[in-house]
Design a protein around this motif. Structure first.
Motif, short mmCIF file in Angstrom:
data_model
loop_
_atom_site.label_atom_id
_atom_site.label_comp_id
_atom_site.label_asym_id
_atom_site.label_seq_id
_atom_site.Cartn_x
_atom_site.Cartn_y
_atom_site.Cartn_z
N VAL A 285 0.57 -0.81 0.18
CA VAL A 285 -0.01 0.17 -0.17
C VAL A 285 1.11 1.31 0.16
O VAL A 285 0.64 2.73 -1.00
CB VAL A 285 -1.33 0.07 1.31
CG1 VAL A 285 -1.35 1.33 1.95
CG2 VAL A 285 -1.70 -1.17 0.55
N LEU A 286 1.54 1.04 0.89
CA LEU A 286 2.93 2.83 0.90
C LEU A 286 3.70 2.53 -0.41
O LEU A 286 3.21 3.61 -0.55
CB LEU A 286 3.86 1.87 2.63
CG LEU A 286 2.79 2.67 3.30
CD1 LEU A 286 4.54 2.60 4.42
CD2 LEU A 286 2.75 3.96 3.30
N PHE B 124 2.74 2.15 -3.33
CA PHE B 124 1.43 2.27 -4.67
C PHE B 124 0.90 3.94 -4.59
O PHE B 124 0.99 4.72 -5.18
CB PHE B 124 0.26 1.49 -4.32
CG PHE B 124 -0.67 1.92 -5.54
CD1 PHE B 124 -0.56 1.74 -6.27
CD2 PHE B 124 -1.92 2.39 -4.54
CE1 PHE B 124 -2.20 2.12 -7.95
CE2 PHE B 124 -2.99 2.64 -5.16
CZ PHE B 124 -3.06 2.58 -7.06
N ILE B 125 1.35 4.30 -3.25
CA ILE B 125 1.28 5.52 -2.49
C ILE B 125 2.30 5.98 -2.83
O ILE B 125 1.49 7.66 -3.45
CB ILE B 125 0.21 5.50 -1.19
CG1 ILE B 125 -0.02 5.23 -1.16
CG2 ILE B 125 0.97 6.99 -0.44
CD1 ILE B 125 -0.86 5.05 0.68
N PHE B 126 2.80 5.51 -3.04
CA PHE B 126 4.31 6.74 -3.31
C PHE B 126 4.58 6.65 -5.30
O PHE B 126 5.12 7.33 -5.19
CB PHE B 126 6.15 6.12 -3.01
CG PHE B 126 7.13 6.42 -3.85
CD1 PHE B 126 7.23 7.56 -2.59
CD2 PHE B 126 7.90 6.03 -4.62
CE1 PHE B 126 8.42 8.30 -2.89
CE2 PHE B 126 8.85 6.48 -4.75
CZ PHE B 126 9.70 7.87 -4.08
N MET C 217 2.17 6.62 -6.98
CA MET C 217 1.16 7.67 -7.51
C MET C 217 1.98 9.19 -6.98
O MET C 217 1.23 10.03 -8.06
CB MET C 217 -0.79 7.03 -6.86
CG MET C 217 -1.02 6.28 -7.10
SD MET C 217 -1.54 6.32 -8.81
CE MET C 217 -0.57 4.80 -9.53
N ALA C 218 2.32 8.99 -5.51
CA ALA C 218 2.74 10.35 -5.96
C ALA C 218 3.72 10.97 -6.79
O ALA C 218 3.78 12.60 -6.87
CB ALA C 218 3.49 10.68 -4.30
N SER C 219 4.73 10.17 -7.17
CA SER C 219 5.76 10.49 -7.78
C SER C 219 5.79 11.09 -9.11
O SER C 219 6.07 10.92 -9.92
CB SER C 219 7.06 9.07 -7.64
OG SER C 219 5.61 8.29 -8.75
#
Length: 131
Positions: free
Chosen positions: A14-15, A17-19, A21-23
């Motif tokens: 999950v972390l 995936f979040i990273f 998307m943020a990148s």
């Protein structure tokens, strides 16, 4: 013990995936401007100086009106084409204020290029026309 490993693996996923998307904001440096029907897009030259300002207005039937505002000493011309394709026919002329203007019919949505020419200088400005 195995539930902790599964929970940590899920947390890492999950972390990650979040990273990811943020990148995207760091990976996409210079996004293309997007214009749709009944909208006007304002563009300007970067390589041609003094700067040429262009207004690309598209109506509901994807008829396009171009207006180039430029310095009085310049004699700019413009072509409008789908990316990598042939230019569309434009009815061009100058208005009473000396601005170069043209009108034509766009053939398809997608990526388009505005090719500005002034003397020997040439600049291609890309943008996207959405449906």
């Amino acid at each position: 013990m195995s539930t902790r490993v599964i929970a940590l693996a899920l947390l890492a996923f999950v972390l990650g995936f979040i990273f990811l998307m943020a990148s995207v904001t760091w990976l996409v440096r210079d996004p293309l401007p997007i214009v749709g029907a009944n909208q006007t897009l304002l563009l300007h030259s970067v390589e041609i100086q003094p700067q040429i300002r262009t207004a690309v207005a598209i109506d509901g039937g994807y008829r396009v009106d171009l207006t180039l505002t430029h310095d009085g000493a310049q004699d700019p011309h413009a072509l409008l084409r789908p990316a990598g394709g042939q230019p569309i026919a434009l009815d061009a002329g100058t208005d009473s204020a000396g601005a170069w203007s043209a009108a034509g019919q766009m053939t398809q949505p997608g990526r388009w290029e505005l090719v500005l020419t002034e003397g020997t200088a040439r600049e291609v400005i890309a943008f996207i026309v959405r449906e």
